[in-house]
Motif scaffolding. Structure first.
Motif, PDB file in Angstrom:
ATOM      1  N   LEU A   1      20.345   7.847  -2.601  1.00  0.00           N
ATOM      2  CA  LEU A   1      21.394   6.970  -3.127  1.00  0.00           C
ATOM      3  C   LEU A   1      20.877   5.592  -3.511  1.00  0.00           C
ATOM      4  N   LEU A   2      19.899   5.072  -2.766  1.00  0.00           N
ATOM      5  CA  LEU A   2      19.373   3.744  -3.086  1.00  0.00           C
ATOM      6  C   LEU A   2      18.128   3.806  -3.953  1.00  0.00           C
ATOM      7  N   GLY A   3      17.585   5.013  -4.132  1.00  0.00           N
ATOM      8  CA  GLY A   3      16.427   5.173  -4.988  1.00  0.00           C
ATOM      9  C   GLY A   3      15.145   4.589  -4.441  1.00  0.00           C
ATOM     10  N   GLU A   4      15.039   4.475  -3.114  1.00  0.00           N
ATOM     11  CA  GLU A   4      13.836   3.911  -2.520  1.00  0.00           C
ATOM     12  C   GLU A   4      12.688   4.922  -2.554  1.00  0.00           C
ATOM     13  N   ALA A   5      11.481   4.408  -2.688  1.00  0.00           N
ATOM     14  CA  ALA A   5      10.301   5.270  -2.790  1.00  0.00           C
ATOM     15  C   ALA A   5       9.924   5.823  -1.425  1.00  0.00           C
ATOM     16  N   PHE A   6       9.526   7.100  -1.415  1.00  0.00           N
ATOM     17  CA  PHE A   6       9.116   7.772  -0.178  1.00  0.00           C
ATOM     18  C   PHE A   6       7.662   8.192  -0.348  1.00  0.00           C
ATOM     19  N   SER A   7       6.735   7.431   0.256  1.00  0.00           N
ATOM     20  CA  SER A   7       5.315   7.682   0.089  1.00  0.00           C
ATOM     21  C   SER A   7       4.794   8.645   1.149  1.00  0.00           C
ATOM     22  N   SER A   8       3.530   9.037   1.005  1.00  0.00           N
ATOM     23  CA  SER A   8       2.916   9.923   1.999  1.00  0.00           C
ATOM     24  C   SER A   8       2.795   9.229   3.350  1.00  0.00           C
ATOM     25  N   VAL A   9       2.585   7.917   3.339  1.00  0.00           N
ATOM     26  CA  VAL A   9       2.517   7.177   4.596  1.00  0.00           C
ATOM     27  C   VAL A   9       3.884   7.151   5.266  1.00  0.00           C
ATOM     28  N   HIS A  10       4.944   6.993   4.467  1.00  0.00           N
ATOM     29  CA  HIS A  10       6.297   7.080   5.023  1.00  0.00           C
ATOM     30  C   HIS A  10       6.539   8.455   5.619  1.00  0.00           C
ATOM     31  N   ALA A  11       6.052   9.486   4.935  1.00  0.00           N
ATOM     32  CA  ALA A  11       6.221  10.850   5.445  1.00  0.00           C
ATOM     33  C   ALA A  11       5.553  11.002   6.802  1.00  0.00           C
ATOM     34  N   ALA A  12       4.350  10.441   6.951  1.00  0.00           N
ATOM     35  CA  ALA A  12       3.653  10.507   8.236  1.00  0.00           C
ATOM     36  C   ALA A  12       4.433   9.754   9.306  1.00  0.00           C
ATOM     37  N   GLY A  13       4.926   8.561   8.949  1.00  0.00           N
ATOM     38  CA  GLY A  13       5.729   7.796   9.896  1.00  0.00           C
ATOM     39  C   GLY A  13       6.999   8.528  10.286  1.00  0.00           C
ATOM     40  N   PHE A  14       7.619   9.178   9.292  1.00  0.00           N
ATOM     41  CA  PHE A  14       8.849   9.932   9.547  1.00  0.00           C
ATOM     42  C   PHE A  14       8.595  11.073  10.534  1.00  0.00           C
ATOM     43  N   VAL A  15       7.522  11.818  10.326  1.00  0.00           N
ATOM     44  CA  VAL A  15       7.186  12.936  11.218  1.00  0.00           C
ATOM     45  C   VAL A  15       6.921  12.426  12.636  1.00  0.00           C
TER      46      VAL A  15
END
Length: 292
Positions: A260-274
């Motif tokens: 909804l906000l169109g924020e970028a989701f990087s590979s580093v964010h993916a690692a942090g998310f996991v």
């Protein structure tokens, strides 16, 4: 049980969605004003609910003092940190920082309440620290939209919410949930009023129906509906199992931020998310055999 699971999941999903809503509000209104109006709107709903569901309740003076401290940390400091942080960072990263709450509560319980911290809680702390490190790396390599200072302010809000959780343990079962929540909103409004009232003219921005709707949604879901859903679910689901559903908080926050906000989701964010999701799961997953 399926209904109870749905109630718990929806409660945490609404908390996660409110990260994005809070960011939008923080960009349009003064921080203290948002938190103050949220408290006032919640009071208007909680007062009749408390009378209908809890009846007349005499709250002991020591419990009132505890509720006043809960309001200071869990409403005033939490909202100030969250809203101020979200002015600088993204809703995605803010939601990931919020996922450190179970680990921070575990550490606080060990340090302040002398609770034993088992091995898996240390593992949750390590995973949460890894998740924070991942999003910090994302900032250092020039990721778009986020802010190390903003993330730190959100984490200050997490510290306030952790203090609220630990204080709540001191009076657990002594004051009905709705009545306790009502008193918290009253104390919170009193704390926030001196900071909000000088900016009273800012409420003119609420003439925008979309902004007013966001404020009402934020107030009634975060301060009322999430609470009702959570405790309704707890009537059927053990507290240990219920904790598992907190994984919906960072999950929903990330989903809303990206879609909804169109924020970028990087590979580093993916690692942090996991790492963050792993931290929450390890910290809250029910123990077998009831051991510590």
């Amino acid at each position: 049980m399926r209904l109870a699971y749905l109630q718990l999941a929806l409660s945490m999903a609404l908390v996660g969605a409110n990260v994005a809503v809070a960011k939008l509000l923080a960009e349009a209104l003064p921080i203290a004003m948002i938190a103050f109006l949220r408290c006032v709107l919640a009071m208007l709903v909680l007062l009749p609910l408390a009378r209908a569901m809890d009846g007349p309740v005499r709250v002991p003076p020591d419990a009132l003092r505890n509720l006043a401290l809960q309001a200071l940390f869990g409403t005033a400091i939490y909202n100030a940190g969250l809203l101020a942080g979200l002015r600088l960072t993204t809703a995605l990263e803010g939601g990931l920082v919020l996922a450190t709450l179970p680990a921070v509560v575990a550490i606080g319980g060990a340090l302040l309440l002398r609770e034993r911290l088992p091995g898996r809680q240390w593992a949750a702390v390590a995973l949460a620290a890894g998740g924070m490190a991942a999003i910090t790396i994302a900032r250092s390599v020039g990721g778009d939209g986020g802010s190390a200072l903003g993330n730190l302010l959100v984490f200050c809000g997490v510290m306030g919410e952790a203090a609220y959780v630990l204080l709540a343990r001191r009076i657990a079962g002594r004051v009905p949930v709705i009545t306790a929540s009502l008193w918290m909103q009253v104390f919170s409004a009193l704390v926030l009023a001196p900071f909000a009232l000088p900016d009273l003219g800012a409420v003119a921005a609420l003439a925008d129906p979309s902004l007013a709707a966001l404020l009402v949604f934020h107030s009634l879901t975060a301060s009322v509906l999430c609470l009702l859903l959570w405790y309704a679910g707890l009537k059927r689901v053990p507290a240990g199992m219920a904790g598992v559903f907190t994984v919906f908080l960072p999950g929903t926050a990330a989903l809303v931020a990206v879609t909804l906000l169109g924020e970028a989701f990087s590979s580093v964010h993916a690692a942090g998310f996991v790492l963050m999701m792993g931290s929450v799961a390890v910290a809250t997953w029910p123990r077998r055999g009831g051991g510590g």
